[in-house]
Design a protein around this motif. Structure first.
Motif, PDB file in Angstrom:
ATOM      1  N   ILE A  68       1.705   4.078   3.614  1.00  0.00           N
ATOM      2  CA  ILE A  68       0.464   3.194   3.267  1.00  0.00           C
ATOM      3  C   ILE A  68      -0.245   2.429   4.413  1.00  0.00           C
ATOM      4  O   ILE A  68      -1.214   2.700   4.428  1.00  0.00           O
ATOM      5  CB  ILE A  68       1.412   1.985   2.792  1.00  0.00           C
ATOM      6  N   THR A  69       0.326   2.374   5.398  1.00  0.00           N
ATOM      7  CA  THR A  69      -0.470   2.722   6.891  1.00  0.00           C
ATOM      8  C   THR A  69       0.202   3.500   8.473  1.00  0.00           C
ATOM      9  O   THR A  69       1.368   3.498   7.376  1.00  0.00           O
ATOM     10  CB  THR A  69       0.055   0.348   7.424  1.00  0.00           C
TER      11      THR A  69
ATOM     12  N   LYS B 101       6.007   0.598   5.274  1.00  0.00           N
ATOM     13  CA  LYS B 101       4.440   0.918   4.748  1.00  0.00           C
ATOM     14  C   LYS B 101       4.684   2.115   5.509  1.00  0.00           C
ATOM     15  O   LYS B 101       4.056   2.945   4.647  1.00  0.00           O
ATOM     16  CB  LYS B 101       3.599  -0.267   5.365  1.00  0.00           C
TER      17      LYS B 101
END
Length: 217
Positions: free
Chosen positions: A90-91, A85
């Protein structure tokens, strides 16, 4: 991203959409490589600024792709969901996991430059697992770490052959550096500034937003 194709013989294990999501990472390392190539001209005297997170994600992507393709050992690597991720932006990564700069120069540096790769395996649960890798771009070496204590473990001598691999002064890592220093045989030293969390930080304590487009909205 779904399950990677573990039986693939090639490294292109992502679909077209996912590859396009990672194109800014390839562009970033391309800029770094071009800057290093331009630096061969002693009259070249510029400074390059890059987003540290993009370079970090490219390093981790390179390590993951090599591990998943089975190029780092007999067992194919399965990256954690949080690292995957983070590679896609995304993170954020957990603290102390990600990019480290390594003092010194890759001994395998060739006149033509290029990228070299040195995987690091550590014993865990009676298995040798991929913990990260050294990735060198035209001799400038980075450590892509999947564990928050990997750098300190290596500096403590867990892999004796690495202690003087990059520098006769010993093995030293710097986590998420704000500046990459390039000393040349001819010409003045050059610098690559890395922004983190949207800011470049300078030695005098000041900081500036980067990339600039973020502060225009």
């Amino acid at each position: 991203m779904g399950e990677p194709t573990y039986g693939a013989e090639k490294s292109n294990i992502l679909c077209r959409q996912h590859n396009s999501m990672l194109s800014p990472l390839d562009s970033t390392v391309g800029k770094l490589a071009k800057f290093q190539s331009d630096a061969c001209d002693e009259s070249f005297n510029e400074t390059l600024y890059l987003e540290g997170e993009l370079l970090e994600r490219w390093i981790l992507k390179t390590v993951v792709n090599s591990g998943v393709a089975g190029w780092t050992g007999s067992t194919k690597f399965r990256p954690s969901a949080e690292v995957v991720k983070a590679i896609f932006g995304i993170t954020p990564l957990p603290e102390r996991i990600g990019l480290y700069i390594v003092e010194g120069v890759d001994p395998n540096l060739r006149p033509s430059g290029g990228v070299s790769f040195f995987p690091i395996h550590l014993l865990a649960n009676r298995e040798m697992l991929l913990a990260g890798a050294y990735v060198s771009v035209h001799g400038m070496t980075f450590l892509g770490a999947f564990h928050d204590d990997l750098a300190s473990i290596l500096e403590g001598g867990a892999v004796p052959d690495l202690m003087n691999r990059f520098s006769s002064k010993g093995l030293k890592h710097i986590f998420r550096p704000g500046c990459l220093f390039m000393e040349r045989k001819r010409g003045e030293a050059l610098y690559v500034g890395l922004s983190w969390n949207g800011f470049l930080r300078f030695s005098d304590g000041t900081k500036a937003p980067f990339p600039r487009k973020k502060c225009e909205s």
